[in-house]
Motif scaffolding. Sequence first.
Motif: not given
Length: 139
Positions: A8-9, A101-104, A127-132
């Motif tokens: 969760x955020x 986690x900042x944003x989902x 920051x990291x952007x994790x692609x599902x």
Amino acid sequence: MTGLKDLQVGESLEEITLPPVSRLDLIKYAGASGDYNPIHTIDEEAEKAGLPGIIAHGMWTMGNLAKLFTPYFEEGFIQDYSIRFKGMVFLNDVITLHAVLDEQGEEELNFSVRAANQDGRDVIKGSVVFCKRFITAAT
């Protein structure tokens, strides 16, 4: 371990504490990266450059941050990675890696990441952007 889909955020990934930074770590990284700047491996050269001793490669520290996401390789991949170097890492420093986690979104998760030394001082923030990864069953 729960999956990223359950996060969760505002929640954190399990933090990772690295073993104390060793000269061998930095020599191996120099060989792997091709960064042979002697401030990373030779005490006298670091001192000539005005440093109190050898320092870790910034990219060595940054690369270690990816370890936070290794347990989730089946769920996706790091799509984007942005950091700022905040401090130096010295021999025998103990670095702890953090991700919140900042944003989902539907397709990606945005994390704040940081690496802090044994004194709690940040040496990297970013920051990291994790692609599902979407896996569909074959019919």
